[in-house]
Design a protein around this motif. Structure first.
Motif, PDB file in Angstrom:
ATOM      1  N   ARG A  85     -60.040 -48.019   7.773  1.00 36.94           N
ATOM      2  CA  ARG A  85     -60.929 -49.135   8.093  1.00 36.94           C
ATOM      3  C   ARG A  85     -60.429 -49.963   9.275  1.00 36.94           C
ATOM      4  O   ARG A  85     -61.177 -50.716   9.886  1.00 36.94           O
ATOM      5  N   TRP A 111     -53.498 -59.578   8.153  1.00 34.88           N
ATOM      6  CA  TRP A 111     -54.643 -60.467   8.024  1.00 34.88           C
ATOM      7  C   TRP A 111     -55.838 -59.733   7.420  1.00 34.88           C
ATOM      8  O   TRP A 111     -56.465 -60.192   6.485  1.00 34.88           O
ATOM      9  N   ALA A 116     -55.380 -59.282   3.936  1.00 33.37           N
ATOM     10  CA  ALA A 116     -55.584 -60.503   3.155  1.00 33.37           C
ATOM     11  C   ALA A 116     -57.071 -60.679   2.872  1.00 33.37           C
ATOM     12  O   ALA A 116     -57.467 -61.255   1.861  1.00 33.37           O
ATOM     13  N   VAL A 117     -57.903 -60.176   3.771  1.00 32.86           N
ATOM     14  CA  VAL A 117     -59.344 -60.267   3.584  1.00 32.86           C
ATOM     15  C   VAL A 117     -59.816 -59.208   2.574  1.00 32.86           C
ATOM     16  O   VAL A 117     -60.621 -59.483   1.694  1.00 32.86           O
ATOM     17  N   TRP A 118     -59.276 -57.992   2.735  1.00 27.37           N
ATOM     18  CA  TRP A 118     -59.796 -56.871   1.952  1.00 27.37           C
ATOM     19  C   TRP A 118     -59.048 -56.626   0.638  1.00 27.37           C
ATOM     20  O   TRP A 118     -59.641 -56.219  -0.344  1.00 27.37           O
ATOM     21  N   GLY A 119     -57.716 -56.774   0.705  1.00 28.96           N
ATOM     22  CA  GLY A 119     -56.929 -56.581  -0.501  1.00 28.96           C
ATOM     23  C   GLY A 119     -56.754 -55.136  -0.944  1.00 28.96           C
ATOM     24  O   GLY A 119     -56.849 -54.817  -2.122  1.00 28.96           O
ATOM     25  N   TYR A 120     -56.477 -54.227   0.000  1.00 30.74           N
ATOM     26  CA  TYR A 120     -56.170 -52.851  -0.393  1.00 30.74           C
ATOM     27  C   TYR A 120     -54.775 -52.804  -0.984  1.00 30.74           C
ATOM     28  O   TYR A 120     -53.903 -53.609  -0.632  1.00 30.74           O
ATOM     29  N   ASP A 168     -68.111 -45.313   7.379  1.00 39.56           N
ATOM     30  CA  ASP A 168     -68.849 -46.408   6.773  1.00 39.56           C
ATOM     31  C   ASP A 168     -68.626 -47.718   7.519  1.00 39.56           C
ATOM     32  O   ASP A 168     -69.542 -48.463   7.813  1.00 39.56           O
ATOM     33  N   PHE A 225     -55.340 -68.957  13.058  1.00 39.72           N
ATOM     34  CA  PHE A 225     -56.212 -67.812  13.313  1.00 39.72           C
ATOM     35  C   PHE A 225     -57.678 -68.210  13.292  1.00 39.72           C
ATOM     36  O   PHE A 225     -58.556 -67.396  13.054  1.00 39.72           O
ATOM     37  N   ARG A 277     -68.288 -62.122   8.351  1.00 37.95           N
ATOM     38  CA  ARG A 277     -68.483 -60.890   9.099  1.00 37.95           C
ATOM     39  C   ARG A 277     -69.830 -60.283   8.730  1.00 37.95           C
ATOM     40  O   ARG A 277     -70.098 -60.065   7.540  1.00 37.95           O
ATOM     41  N   LYS A 298     -73.805 -54.409   7.043  1.00 37.22           N
ATOM     42  CA  LYS A 298     -75.026 -53.617   6.869  1.00 37.22           C
ATOM     43  C   LYS A 298     -75.655 -53.955   5.527  1.00 37.22           C
ATOM     44  O   LYS A 298     -74.960 -54.258   4.567  1.00 37.22           O
ATOM     45  N   TYR A 358     -70.986 -63.889  15.517  1.00 34.46           N
ATOM     46  CA  TYR A 358     -69.759 -63.729  14.728  1.00 34.46           C
ATOM     47  C   TYR A 358     -68.544 -63.545  15.630  1.00 34.46           C
ATOM     48  O   TYR A 358     -67.483 -64.107  15.391  1.00 34.46           O
ATOM     49  N   TRP A 390     -57.959 -70.142   8.908  1.00 33.25           N
ATOM     50  CA  TRP A 390     -56.887 -69.209   8.554  1.00 33.25           C
ATOM     51  C   TRP A 390     -55.579 -69.650   9.186  1.00 33.25           C
ATOM     52  O   TRP A 390     -55.541 -70.014  10.354  1.00 33.25           O
ATOM     53  N   GLN A 443     -51.193 -68.470   9.170  1.00 33.97           N
ATOM     54  CA  GLN A 443     -50.150 -67.567   8.683  1.00 33.97           C
ATOM     55  C   GLN A 443     -48.797 -68.244   8.863  1.00 33.97           C
ATOM     56  O   GLN A 443     -48.535 -68.831   9.929  1.00 33.97           O
ATOM     57  N   TRP A 471     -50.501 -65.109   4.724  1.00 35.52           N
ATOM     58  CA  TRP A 471     -51.779 -65.587   5.255  1.00 35.52           C
ATOM     59  C   TRP A 471     -52.445 -66.444   4.193  1.00 35.52           C
ATOM     60  O   TRP A 471     -52.470 -66.078   3.025  1.00 35.52           O
ATOM     61  N   PRO A 480     -56.210 -66.443  -0.095  1.00 33.42           N
ATOM     62  CA  PRO A 480     -57.535 -65.820  -0.015  1.00 33.42           C
ATOM     63  C   PRO A 480     -57.818 -64.983  -1.262  1.00 33.42           C
ATOM     64  O   PRO A 480     -56.908 -64.492  -1.913  1.00 33.42           O
ATOM     65  N   PRO A 490     -59.313 -61.620  -1.906  1.00 34.98           N
ATOM     66  CA  PRO A 490     -59.768 -60.468  -1.130  1.00 34.98           C
ATOM     67  C   PRO A 490     -61.037 -59.861  -1.720  1.00 34.98           C
ATOM     68  O   PRO A 490     -61.254 -59.882  -2.926  1.00 34.98           O
ATOM     69  N   SER A 491     -61.834 -59.324  -0.833  1.00 39.82           N
ATOM     70  CA  SER A 491     -63.028 -58.626  -1.278  1.00 39.82           C
ATOM     71  C   SER A 491     -63.287 -57.492  -0.313  1.00 39.82           C
ATOM     72  O   SER A 491     -63.149 -57.643   0.889  1.00 39.82           O
ATOM     73  N   ARG A 492     -63.645 -56.338  -0.865  1.00 37.44           N
ATOM     74  CA  ARG A 492     -63.837 -55.174   0.005  1.00 37.44           C
ATOM     75  C   ARG A 492     -65.273 -54.905   0.262  1.00 37.44           C
ATOM     76  O   ARG A 492     -65.649 -53.766   0.478  1.00 37.44           O
ATOM     77  N   LYS A 493     -66.071 -55.894   0.174  1.00 36.82           N
ATOM     78  CA  LYS A 493     -67.506 -55.674   0.344  1.00 36.82           C
ATOM     79  C   LYS A 493     -67.735 -54.673   1.469  1.00 36.82           C
ATOM     80  O   LYS A 493     -66.917 -54.520   2.356  1.00 36.82           O
ATOM     81  N   HIS A 494     -68.881 -54.065   1.428  1.00 35.32           N
ATOM     82  CA  HIS A 494     -69.276 -53.123   2.460  1.00 35.32           C
ATOM     83  C   HIS A 494     -68.322 -51.953   2.489  1.00 35.32           C
ATOM     84  O   HIS A 494     -67.642 -51.673   3.468  1.00 35.32           O
ATOM     85  N   LEU A 495     -68.210 -51.277   1.369  1.00 37.52           N
ATOM     86  CA  LEU A 495     -67.364 -50.079   1.345  1.00 37.52           C
ATOM     87  C   LEU A 495     -68.228 -48.834   1.349  1.00 37.52           C
ATOM     88  O   LEU A 495     -69.285 -48.843   0.730  1.00 37.52           O
TER      89      LEU A 495
END
Ligand code: FES
Ligand code: ZN
Lengths: 860, 93
Positions: A560, A618, A621-625, A756, B21, B27, B30, B44, B58, B60, B68, B86, B88-93
Motif C-alpha cells: 500500500r 506515519w 499510525a493511520v492504517w495500523g498494519y 486496490d 505533520f 483522504r 473510492k 485533499y 499530527w 511525531q 506519532w 490515533p 488506526p483504520s484500514r478503510k478502503h482495503l
C-alpha cells in the motif's frame, strides 16, 4: 581621580589590573569595569555618536545606552561601563575617524551636513538610481556602530545550555531578592537573574546569575539568559519580573554632551568605584532619587553649583553649552551656571519591556505620567517598581527651549526637530513615526527614549499619551552577540564506518547531504570508472537508508505504500521501488528485498532514511498494519562490489555458492564473506555485475580491507555518478524534483493501477488520463562540451527545459546526460540547444541506456 | 514557537523535539459511486483549512520516542487542548 574608600566600594585597591587602551597602558583595580578604569584615568569622551559623530561620554553606567561602546579584544559594541576589567585586554574606540577628541566626521554635526535630517536617504538618494551603490558605500562607512572582526569569527566559543527552573526571578532589586527568597522557602529550583554590575549578595536557596541578562519571555515559560559566552535557555514554571524602573533623560538642547549624565552613572562612579565624577555640578531632578544624588556628589568632593527641583521650579529654558564637545555651563532660564557635570533625571519609568513581550498590557498611567503594565499573562508576575509602585509623578516638560540640538534618542541621534518633521510629513501614528525616525530602534531599545518620544509626540499632535499607546516591545531586551544566539560553531557530519579508510586512501571527501563521502580517490575519476567496467571496483554505500519491515502484515503495508507490487515478491528476491506522495509526486526510491515471508529489507536514498522511516510510521499510525518498522541505517554498513570480476572475487572470500544459478540478478541472499555475516543484494546500479554486501558496521573495515586487498579498486561518488548515468539510472532529488511524477520521469511501467490502493494512486490515475507536459529523457551532446547541471535548454530562442545531469563518458565516447524537455520535443533524435556560458550548443535526445543497452553485463 | 507539547509516552517536552505533520485531513476514497473527482483529490492534497482556533493536527516525537500522535491545538495561542493516540483504520482495503 579616586577618592577615599567608600563604604561598599567594589574595587580591591590591593589588586591592580593593567590593560591597553589603543596604544596606552591603563591601570585599574580588580572590581573595576573598563569604563570605570578609563574614567578614573581621565577619559571623558568614550565614543562618537551614530549619525552626527558627536562626542559622547558615560551616560547611564548601567549598560543601557550606546555611549560607552568600544571594541574589546576584537568584540565590537561592548558596553565598557559594565564589562569587568580583564588583565591584558585590548580596548579600542570605535565609530571614530581620527581621534576620539577630534573626529573628522563631526563636521556633519557642525555644518548640518547633508546626511543629517531624518528620512534623508529615502527622499534624496533615490536619484539617480545608478548612483545608489556609491551612496550606499559612503553611508555605510559613515553610519553604524562598531565593526565586525571578520577574522576573529571563531575566536570565542559560545554555548547554549537548556535548563529548568521552578521560579525564575528577573532583576536583583529589593523586591526581586525578596521574591526569590520567599520562593526558595517553598522549595528548590529558584534562579535570580541580575544585570549587575553591582553584585547581588548570596541568597540562601537561590541560584544567582550575574552579570546576566534575560533577553525575553517566550511562550512555554522560555527565558533565554545571556551570561556572556553561555546562553541559558530557561524553562520556568513561574516567572517573576522585578526589573524596576529606569531613570529617564530630560530633553533639552545639549542633553547629549559629554558631562551630562543620569544619576545612576554619577552614583555608580562614586559608590562602586570611588571616583569623583567631576569638579562642579548642576543637579536637575524630578523625583527624590534624582535629587538625592546631590548629597553623593557633595560627599565625593564635587562642588554642587545648583540643585533644580523640577517639580517646584518648572524651568522653561534649559541649554547645555559646550566647549570641545564637553559641557562647560548650563543655562537655566537665562541664568548661566558654569559646570563640567550635569546630573539630570526626568523621573523614572517602569522597565516593562519583558512583561510587554510576554503579552502584558501596558497603559499610560496619567497619575504617574508613565507607562505601567496592567494585565499580566498567566505564569508571569511582576513585583516592585516595575509595577509603578513607589514611583513619583513625572511632571517635566516634554522638551525645553534653547539653542542647539536637542536629543530625544541618543542611540539613533534623533532630535526633537526630526520628530516634528516626521509629524509634518504625515507620519501620524506612533508606530509609523518610529519607523521613519528610527527612534527607539537603537541599542537601548527604547529604554531611554520611548517615554520621551511619546510625550513629545503627544505634545506636538495635541493628543493624550494614553491615546497614543506605546510601540511594540520586541526581544531582545538588551543587545546580544550574534555568536551567542548561534551557539557553538559546529557542523555535524555523518561518517560511515569506513570514513578513515577513505581518508587513508587519499580520498577527496565531500558533503552529500548530512554525510561525508569520497568524491574520488585519485585525480581522475575516469580511471575508477574504467576499473569497474574492466575489472573490479568497490564503493562504500553505507549511506543508503536501510529499513526493516517485519510482521504478518509487512507485505500488505508495503503493497500500500509503494505504487508497484511487493506482496507477490518471492522470498529471496529484490524489486526496485519508488515512493510517491498522495499528490503522485516522486519522493524517494530504493530496492526492496524480501528476506522471508514476513521480513522485508528496504533501502532508501542516502538522505532519505529518516524521512522514509517517519513516512512509513506515519502511514502505519493511520492504517495500523501488524508490522514493525526499524531504521537500521547506522547499524549496517554496505559495500558495492562491482565489475566483471566481482563473482570470482566474491567466491574467493566465501564458501557459499555465488554462482549465477545460486545468486541470480535481483536475488537477496545471506552470505558469509571473509567470515563476516552479510546480506548480499545482487543489483546493478552502476551497470556491471555487482553485489551489495550489507554487514554489521563494526565489521565493515575488515571486509573492506579484504576486498581491496584482493584487488578491488575503491571508487568514489563521482565515478559512481558517471557509471549510473551511462545506464540512464535516475537519481531521485537530482534528476527529479517535487513536481516530478512517475509517468513524466520515464517510469510509467512502475505503478500498478489495478492495485486496490496505494499512496498516490488517485493522482497517478489522473496523470494517466493526460499527456504530461514534460518528460525526463537522455541526451548526447554534439560537440563534447559538458553543460552545467541546471543549464537551460533553448528551443527556437525560448527557454524550454533544463539539464539535470551531464558527464563525459569514456565508455560511451561522448557527453551524455538527462534533461527535462517539453513532451513534443522529447522524441528520440530531436535536436535542442543548451546554453553553456554565452553560447548555444547542440544536443540530441537519446532514449534508453547509453551503455550495455540490453543490460547483459549486469545480468551476466 | 517555544511551547511545551506532551508526548503520550514521554510527557511535556519542548516543541523543538517534535515534527509537525500538518492538520488532520480526510483522504478521499473510492465508493460505489466511483473514484473521487480531481477536485476532491486536489483539495485533499493541496488545500488546508488553516483555522485560527482549535485545530486537530499530527505530531511525531521525532527526536524522542518516535511516536506519532494527534494534538488539538489552538493556533492563536498555542494552547494544547488535548493529546490522543490515533485509532488506526484500514478503510478502503
Ligand atoms: S554608559 Fe555604558 S551603557 Fe550607558
Ligand atoms: Zn515521546
Amino acid at each position: 581621580m579616586r577618592i577615599a574608600q567608600q563604604s561598599g566600594e567594589r574595587i580591591d585597591r590591593d589588586r591592580p589590573v593593567v590593560f591597553r587602551f589603543g596604544e596606552t597602558r591603563i591601570g585599574g583595580y580588580e572590581g573595576d569595569t573598563f569604563g570605570s578604569a578609563l574614567y578614573a584615568a581621565g577619559l571623558r569622551t568614550f565614543s562618537r555618536s551614530f549619525k552626527y559623530h558627536r562626542t559622547r561620554g558615560l551616560y547611564c553606567c548601567t549598560g543601557h545606552c550606546p555611549n560607552c561602546m568600544m571594541t574589546v579584544d576584537g568584540v565590537p559594541n561592548v558596553r565598557v561601563c559594565v564589562e569587568p576589567l580583564r588583565e591584558g585586554a585590548h580596548v579600542k574606540e570605535q565609530n571614530v575617524w581620527g581621534k576620539l577628541d577630534l573626529d573628522v566626521l563631526s563636521i556633519t554635526d557642525k555644518v548640518g551636513g547633508p546626511f543629517t535630517p531624518v528620512g534623508f536617504y529615502y527622499r534624496t538618494m533615490i536619484r539617480p538610481r545608478r548612483a545608489w551603490p556609491l551612496y550606499e558605500k559612503v553611508l555605510r562607512n559613515l553610519a553604524g556602530l562598531g565593526r565586525v572582526d571578520e577574522r576573529g569569527g571563531h575566536s570565542r566559543r559560545y554555548d547554549v545550555e537548556h535548563r529548568r527552573a521552578r521560579v525564575l526571578v528577573v532583576g536583583g532589586s529589593d523586591a526581586g531578592r525578596a521574591a526569590a527568597l520567599a520562593a526558595a522557602r517553598e522549595g528548590p529550583g529558584v534562579v535570580l537573574v541580575d544585570e549587575g554590575p553591582r553584585r547581588v549578595s548570596e541568597l540562601t536557596g537561590v541560584e544567582v546569575l550575574t552579570p546576566a541578562r534575560a533577553l525575553g519571555i517566550w511562550e512555554g515559560g522560555l527565558v533565554p539568559v545571556d551570561c556572556g559566552t553561555v546562553l541559558y535557555r530557561y524553562r520556568a514554571e513561574r516567572i517573576i519580573v522585578a526589573t524596576g524602573a529606569l531613570e529617564q533623560p530630560i530633553v533639552f538642547p545639549g542633553n547629549d554632551l559629554v558631562g551630562v549624565m543620569l544619576p545612576s552613572a554619577a552614583r555608580r562612579l562614586i559608590r562602586d568605584f570611588s571616583i569623583q565624577p567631576g569638579e562642579r555640578a548642576v543637579v536637575l531632578g524630578a523625583d527624590e532619587p534624582g535629587l538625592e544624588v546631590a548629597d553623593d556628589l557633595q560627599e565625593a568632593g564635587v562642588a554642587v553649583q545648583r540643585v533644580v527641583d523640577l517639580r517646584e521650579t518648572p524651568v522653561r529654558e534649559l541649554e547645555a553649552q559646550r566647549r570641545r564637545g564637553r559641557v562647560r555651563a548650563l543655562l537655566v532660564d537665562g541664568e548661566e551656571v558654569a559646570c563640567d557635570l550635569v546630573v539630570a533625571s526626568g523621573g523614572r519609568q517602569p522597565a516593562y519591556s519583558l512583561l510587554a513581550q510576554a503579552g502584558a498590557r501596558v497603559e499610560f498611567d496619567s497619575e504617574l505620567g508613565v507607562f505601567v503594565p496592567t494585565t499580566l499573562p498567566p505564569g508571569v508576575e511582576a513585583v516592585g517598581t516595575v509595577t509603578g509602585e513607589g514611583l513619583q509623578k513625572i511632571d517635566v516638560r516634554p522638551k525645553h527651549a534653547g539653542r542647539g540640538k536637542c536629543f530625544v534618542c541618543i542611540c539613533e541621534d534623533v532630535t526633537t526637530k526630526d520628530v516634528k518633521r516626521a509629524i509634518a510629513e504625515g507620519f501620524d501614528s506612533i508606530e509609523l513615526a518610529k519607523r521613519y525616525t528610527t527612534v527607539t530602534m537603537g541599542p537601548c531599545q527604547g529604554k531611554l527614549c520611548q517615554l520621551a518620544s511619546i510625550r513629545l509626540y503627544a505634545q506636538e499632535v495635541r493628543a493624550y499619551e494614553s491615546d497614543l499607546g506605546t510601540t511594540t516591545a520586541r526581544p531582545p531586551w538588551s543587545p546580544v552577540e550574534m555568536g551567542l544566539l548561534a551557539g557553538r560553531h559546529f557542523e555535524p557530519a555523518r561518517r560511515t564506518s569506513l570514513h578513515f579508510r577513505h581518508e587513508e586512501a587519499g580520498a577527496r571527501m565531500q558533503w552529500a547531504g548530512p554525510w561525508k563521502r569520497p568524491y574520488a580517490y585519485g585525480e581522475r575519476p575516469e580511471d575508477e570508472v574504467r576499473a569497474v567496467h574492466e575489472s573490479l571496483g568497490v564503493i562504500d554505500v553505507s549511506t543508503l537508508g536501510k529499513i526493516l519491515v517485519e510482521g504478518p502484515e509487512a507485505a500488505a503495508l508495503l503493497e500500500r505504500l509503494y505504487p508497484n507490487r511487493f506482496a507477490d515478491l518471492r522470498p529471496g528476491r529484490i524489486r526496485y521501488g519508488v515512493l510517491t506522495s498522495d499528490g503522485g509526486r516522486i519522493m524517494d526510491d530504493g530496492t526492496i528485498g524480501r528476506l522471508s515471508e514476513e521480513l522485508y529489507y528496504v533501502t532508501t536514498t542516502s538522505t532519505g532514511a529518516d524521512s522514509v522511516t517517519a513516512w512509513f510510521e506515519w502511514w502505519n499510525a493511520v492504517w495500523g498494519y501488524e508490522a514493525e518498522i526499524v531504521n537500521v541505517t547506522g547499524a549496517l554498513a554496505a559495500l558495492n562490489l562491482a565489475g566483471p570480476q566481482a563473482r570470482e572475487a566474491l567466491q574467493r572470500l566465501t564458501e557459499d555458492d555465488v554462482s549465477d544459478e545460486a545468486l541470480k540478478y535481483l536475488d537477496a541472499k545471506p552470505l558469509e564473506v571473509a567470515g563476516i555475516p552479510c546480506l548480499a543484494l545482487r543489483i546493478g546500479f552502476v551497470g556491471e555485475l555487482g553485489y551489495e554486501l550489507h554487514c554489521p558496521s563494526p565489521a565493515a573495515e575488515f571486509l573492506w580491507d579484504r576486498l581491496v586487498g584482493d584487488g578491488a579498486r575503491p571508487f568514489g561518488l563521482e565515478p559512481q555518478r558517471i557509471l549510473r548515468l551511462e545506464k540512464g539510472h535516475v537519481i531521485v532529488g537530482q534528476d527529479t524534483d517535487s513536481e516530478s511524477n512517475l509517468l513524466s520521469a520515464a517510469m510509467s511501467w512502475l505503478p500498478k493501477l489495478d492495485k486496490d490502493d496505494f499512496v498516490g494512486k488517485l493522482a497517478v490515475e489522473h496523470f494517466a488520463e493526460r499527456e504530461p507536459l514534460e518528460r525526463l529523457v537522455g541526451f548526447v551532446m554534439e560537440d563534447g562540451v559538458v553543460p552545467a547541471e541546471g543549464a537551460q535548454i533553448v528551443i527556437e530562442g525560448y527557454p524550454a527545459g533544463r539539464i539535470t545531469s551531464a558527464r563525459r563518458s569514456e565508455a560511451v565516447g561522448s557527453v551524455i546526460g538527462l534533461a527535462w524537455l517539453p513532451v513534443e520535443r522529447a522524441d528520440d533524435g530531436t535536436r535542442f540547444e543548451v546554453r553553456v556560458d554565452r553560447r548555444l550548443l547542440g544536443g540530441r535526445v537519446k532514449s534508453g541506456p547509453f551503455y550495455d543497452v540490453d543490460g547483459k553485463r549486469m545480468r551476466s | 514557537m517555544s511551547f511545551l507539547l506532551s508526548c503520550p509516552h514521554c510527557g511535556p517536552r519542548p516543541v523543538d523535539e517534535y515534527a509537525f505533520f500538518g492538520e488532520v485531513t480526510r483522504r478521499p476514497e473510492k465508493s460505489e459511486n466511483g473514484s473521487p473527482s480531481l477536485r476532491e483529490l486536489t483539495e485533499y492534497v493541496y488545500f488546508r483549512d488553516n483555522v485560527a482556533g482549535p485545530q486537530r493536527e499530527w505530531w511525531q516525537h521525532r527526536t524522542g520516542c518516535g511516536e506519532w500522535f494527534l494534538a488539538e491545538r489552538d493556533t492563536r495561542t498555542n494552547e494544547v487542548l488535548s493529546i490522543t493516540l490515533p485509532e488506526p483504520s484500514r478503510k478502503h482495503l
